[in-house]
Motif scaffolding. Structure first.
Motif, PDB file in Angstrom:
ATOM      1  N   LEU A 257    -109.765 -32.849 -32.580  1.00 60.16           N
ATOM      2  CA  LEU A 257    -108.547 -32.089 -32.879  1.00 60.16           C
ATOM      3  C   LEU A 257    -107.362 -32.638 -32.102  1.00 60.16           C
ATOM      4  N   ILE A 258    -107.518 -32.774 -30.784  1.00 59.55           N
ATOM      5  CA  ILE A 258    -106.438 -33.267 -29.944  1.00 59.55           C
ATOM      6  C   ILE A 258    -106.115 -34.716 -30.270  1.00 59.55           C
ATOM      7  N   SER A 259    -107.144 -35.543 -30.459  1.00 58.08           N
ATOM      8  CA  SER A 259    -106.930 -36.956 -30.783  1.00 58.08           C
ATOM      9  C   SER A 259    -106.179 -37.118 -32.097  1.00 58.08           C
ATOM     10  N   ASP A 260    -106.551 -36.308 -33.080  1.00 60.30           N
ATOM     11  CA  ASP A 260    -105.894 -36.365 -34.390  1.00 60.30           C
ATOM     12  C   ASP A 260    -104.419 -36.000 -34.266  1.00 60.30           C
ATOM     13  N   LEU A 261    -104.125 -34.928 -33.540  1.00 59.99           N
ATOM     14  CA  LEU A 261    -102.733 -34.503 -33.364  1.00 59.99           C
ATOM     15  C   LEU A 261    -101.916 -35.570 -32.630  1.00 59.99           C
ATOM     16  N   LEU A 262    -102.499 -36.152 -31.595  1.00 60.73           N
ATOM     17  CA  LEU A 262    -101.780 -37.157 -30.812  1.00 60.73           C
ATOM     18  C   LEU A 262    -101.533 -38.425 -31.618  1.00 60.73           C
ATOM     19  N   LEU A 263    -102.553 -38.898 -32.315  1.00 56.89           N
ATOM     20  CA  LEU A 263    -102.402 -40.130 -33.090  1.00 56.89           C
ATOM     21  C   LEU A 263    -101.481 -39.933 -34.292  1.00 56.89           C
ATOM     22  N   SER A 264    -101.556 -38.766 -34.910  1.00 55.61           N
ATOM     23  CA  SER A 264    -100.695 -38.487 -36.066  1.00 55.61           C
ATOM     24  C   SER A 264     -99.220 -38.480 -35.667  1.00 55.61           C
ATOM     25  N   ALA A 265     -98.940 -38.094 -34.427  1.00 58.31           N
ATOM     26  CA  ALA A 265     -97.560 -38.033 -33.944  1.00 58.31           C
ATOM     27  C   ALA A 265     -97.066 -39.382 -33.423  1.00 58.31           C
ATOM     28  N   THR A 266     -97.957 -40.392 -33.405  1.00 61.11           N
ATOM     29  CA  THR A 266     -97.608 -41.708 -32.869  1.00 61.11           C
ATOM     30  C   THR A 266     -97.316 -42.672 -34.000  1.00 61.11           C
TER      31      THR A 266
ATOM     32  N   ALA B 265    -108.349 -38.805 -43.971  1.00 59.13           N
ATOM     33  CA  ALA B 265    -109.271 -39.913 -43.711  1.00 59.13           C
ATOM     34  C   ALA B 265    -109.361 -40.190 -42.215  1.00 59.13           C
ATOM     35  N   MET B 266    -108.205 -40.151 -41.537  1.00 57.54           N
ATOM     36  CA  MET B 266    -108.202 -40.369 -40.092  1.00 57.54           C
ATOM     37  C   MET B 266    -108.951 -39.244 -39.384  1.00 57.54           C
ATOM     38  N   SER B 267    -108.773 -38.027 -39.832  1.00 55.12           N
ATOM     39  CA  SER B 267    -109.468 -36.886 -39.234  1.00 55.12           C
ATOM     40  C   SER B 267    -110.985 -37.042 -39.344  1.00 55.12           C
ATOM     41  N   LYS B 268    -111.458 -37.496 -40.507  1.00 55.38           N
ATOM     42  CA  LYS B 268    -112.895 -37.660 -40.706  1.00 55.38           C
ATOM     43  C   LYS B 268    -113.459 -38.756 -39.815  1.00 55.38           C
ATOM     44  N   VAL B 269    -112.748 -39.890 -39.734  1.00 51.22           N
ATOM     45  CA  VAL B 269    -113.225 -40.990 -38.895  1.00 51.22           C
ATOM     46  C   VAL B 269    -113.223 -40.577 -37.427  1.00 51.22           C
ATOM     47  N   LEU B 270    -112.187 -39.872 -37.011  1.00 47.98           N
ATOM     48  CA  LEU B 270    -112.134 -39.376 -35.636  1.00 47.98           C
ATOM     49  C   LEU B 270    -113.308 -38.449 -35.347  1.00 47.98           C
TER      50      LEU B 270
ATOM     51  N   THR C 253     -97.953 -35.440 -23.859  1.00 50.44           N
ATOM     52  CA  THR C 253     -98.632 -35.143 -22.593  1.00 50.44           C
ATOM     53  C   THR C 253     -99.142 -33.699 -22.528  1.00 50.44           C
ATOM     54  N   SER C 254     -98.418 -32.775 -23.116  1.00 46.61           N
ATOM     55  CA  SER C 254     -98.850 -31.376 -23.062  1.00 46.61           C
ATOM     56  C   SER C 254    -100.146 -31.179 -23.847  1.00 46.61           C
ATOM     57  N   LEU C 255    -100.207 -31.760 -25.040  1.00 44.20           N
ATOM     58  CA  LEU C 255    -101.429 -31.665 -25.835  1.00 44.20           C
ATOM     59  C   LEU C 255    -102.595 -32.367 -25.143  1.00 44.20           C
ATOM     60  N   LEU C 256    -102.307 -33.539 -24.577  1.00 45.91           N
ATOM     61  CA  LEU C 256    -103.348 -34.289 -23.879  1.00 45.91           C
ATOM     62  C   LEU C 256    -103.917 -33.491 -22.714  1.00 45.91           C
TER      63      LEU C 256
ATOM     64  N   ALA D 179    -107.073 -47.212 -31.323  1.00 44.33           N
ATOM     65  CA  ALA D 179    -105.921 -47.814 -32.016  1.00 44.33           C
ATOM     66  C   ALA D 179    -106.312 -48.281 -33.412  1.00 44.33           C
ATOM     67  N   LEU D 180    -107.530 -48.789 -33.575  1.00 47.67           N
ATOM     68  CA  LEU D 180    -107.997 -49.235 -34.893  1.00 47.67           C
ATOM     69  C   LEU D 180    -108.010 -48.082 -35.886  1.00 47.67           C
ATOM     70  N   ILE D 181    -108.365 -46.899 -35.409  1.00 43.52           N
ATOM     71  CA  ILE D 181    -108.374 -45.726 -36.288  1.00 43.52           C
ATOM     72  C   ILE D 181    -106.962 -45.425 -36.776  1.00 43.52           C
ATOM     73  N   ARG D 182    -105.995 -45.441 -35.853  1.00 40.06           N
ATOM     74  CA  ARG D 182    -104.614 -45.135 -36.222  1.00 40.06           C
ATOM     75  C   ARG D 182    -104.032 -46.213 -37.116  1.00 40.06           C
ATOM     76  N   ASP D 183    -104.417 -47.472 -36.895  1.00 42.28           N
ATOM     77  CA  ASP D 183    -103.933 -48.577 -37.730  1.00 42.28           C
ATOM     78  C   ASP D 183    -104.444 -48.483 -39.157  1.00 42.28           C
ATOM     79  N   SER D 184    -105.688 -48.024 -39.301  1.00 37.28           N
ATOM     80  CA  SER D 184    -106.400 -48.171 -40.570  1.00 37.28           C
ATOM     81  C   SER D 184    -106.461 -46.910 -41.426  1.00 37.28           C
ATOM     82  N   TYR D 185    -106.209 -45.755 -40.833  1.00 33.91           N
ATOM     83  CA  TYR D 185    -106.372 -44.511 -41.586  1.00 33.91           C
ATOM     84  C   TYR D 185    -105.203 -43.567 -41.358  1.00 33.91           C
TER      85      TYR D 185
END
Length: 397
Positions: free
Chosen positions: A322-331, A131-136, A215-218, A121-127
């Motif tokens: 990849l999956i984490s980035d897609l999921l967080l970007s959509a949230t 930038a978020m992709s790199k931190v992930l 859920t499908s991506l996850l 959650a800190l990643i999604r809050d802050s980037y």
């Protein structure tokens, strides 16, 4: 939110440590299991249950503490989570019997669940964006490496101390993350926090889980990566019992695979997702090749097994960011809840992979290869459904 004390580098370091502690908690004491079995006068089955309990309670912690951070803020819930994990990790070193050890492991795992959910959650809050992709990519790389290197570190600890020191070292590492948490500037402003009750926040997980895109991506990411947990459970048996190498040589092969795993996040950080559809298709094909190689020539020599499995290691370590980035970007809202569902999915499905890989296969190498093919086949079915389902709307490029 700018970090006054941690700065950007400190925040990334904190998130990385938070991501590493939970896998270290499960694997650091693996080399000490025989010694602990004798110390507590118990069975290997009951001693192994201390690892199972950890996964169960970590999953519970993920589901409860993630949504709580949406209501009360990241910092206070994170400090509470780390404190729980630290106290009970230390308590493991002084447990007088196996029952209290299991209880202490469960409590420490509950806190670790909060660390996992809130670090994401800190990643999604802050980037955002690249930038978020790199931190992930950075944090996911270390999270994948931690469980691979932990047994090596545990073996080194046992050369100079007994099993209790592994838990003391774990508590000390957790203490470092606690110090960082106190320096953390809150990343979730009060106005953006959920106004519902704590129970409603936790029940809000259903809203995230019912999102077909999410859920499908996850499922695609978690299912194809599940055999990674099977590898962790079988690696020592494959190398030491199967190939007859020494513990030291096993550690070298283990470390080489860990080093190769870094390539996945590095590739994602360098090139990004590109075409998501093509990336997932290519990942599935390479995973199949790896599984077939393990089944056909994987038991010829340890170096051949290593080279066969490295292909899959790189794929899974690329898929996770990849999956984490897609999921967080959509949230956009309920980030803590989304983080909880995501990490819960990876944890539970990965645990199933560990169970399947640990079944009574006639060959450890063959068991791993079959486990990989089983989960890859399920991934293909889910992926085909995702591509054809009209209810799932995503720009696959």
């Amino acid at each position: 939110m700018q970090q006054k004390y941690l700065k950007n580098a400190g925040l990334i370091a904190l998130i990385t440590i938070l991501s590493m502690i939970p896998p270290l908690s499960t694997d650091l004491y693996m080399p000490a299991l025989p010694e602990m079995t004798a110390y507590f006068h118990t069975t290997s089955t009951l001693m192994s249950f201390t690892m199972t309990v950890f996964f169960i309670f970590m999953a519970i912690g993920i589901l409860i503490l993630g949504p709580m951070s949406d209501k009360y803020g990241r910092k206070p819930v994170l400090i509470a989570s780390i404190s729980i994990s630290l106290i009970f990790s230390a308590a493991c070193a002084f447990a007088p019997n196996i029952l209290l050890l299991i209880l202490a492991r469960g409590a420490s795992a509950f806190g670790a669940g909060g660390m996992v959910a809130i670090s994401t959650a800190l990643i999604r809050d802050s980037y955002e964006g690249k930038a978020m992709s790199k931190v992930l990519s950075v944090t996911q790389a270390f999270m994948l490496i931690a469980p691979m290197l932990a047994p090596v570190l545990g073996a080194l600890i046992l050369e100079v101390a007994d099993w209790k020191m592994t838990f003391i070292v774990l508590a000390a590492l957790t203490g470092v993350s606690l110090a960082g948490a106190f320096l953390l500037e809150e990343t979730l402003p009060v106005k953006e926090r959920t106004q519902s009750s704590t129970l409603q926040s936790i029940l809000g997980l259903r809203k995230v889980a019912k999102n077909p895109n999410f859920t499908s991506l996850l499922l695609v990411g978690a299912i194809i990566a599940a055999p990674f947990m099977a590898y962790l459970a079988l690696a020592s048996y494959i190398y030491i019992d199967g190939f007859g190498v020494s513990e030291t040589t096993f550690s070298m092969y283990f470390a080489l695979n860990a080093a190769a795993s870094i390539l996945g996040p590095v590739m994602y950080m360098r090139f990004g997702a590109g075409s998501v559809k093509k990336a997932i298709n290519a990942g599935i094909i390479v995973s199949i090749i790896s599984a077939v190689l393990i089944l056909t020539v994987g038991d010829v020599a340890p170096i051949i097994f290593l080279l066969s499995y490295i292909l899959y290691s790189v794929v899974t370590s690329y898929f996770r960011p990849l999956i984490s980035d897609l999921l967080l970007s959509a949230t956009k809202t309920d980030v803590g809840a989304a983080s909880s569902v995501m990490n819960f999915g990876f944890t539970v499905i990965g645990s199933i992979g560990m169970v399947v890989g640990s079944l009574g296969w006639s060959s450890y190498t063959g068991g791993l290869g079959i486990t990989m093919l089983i989960f890859i086949s399920i991934t293909i079915l889910v992926w085909l459904f995702v591509l054809k389902a009209k209810s799932i709307k995503f720009d696959w490029k």
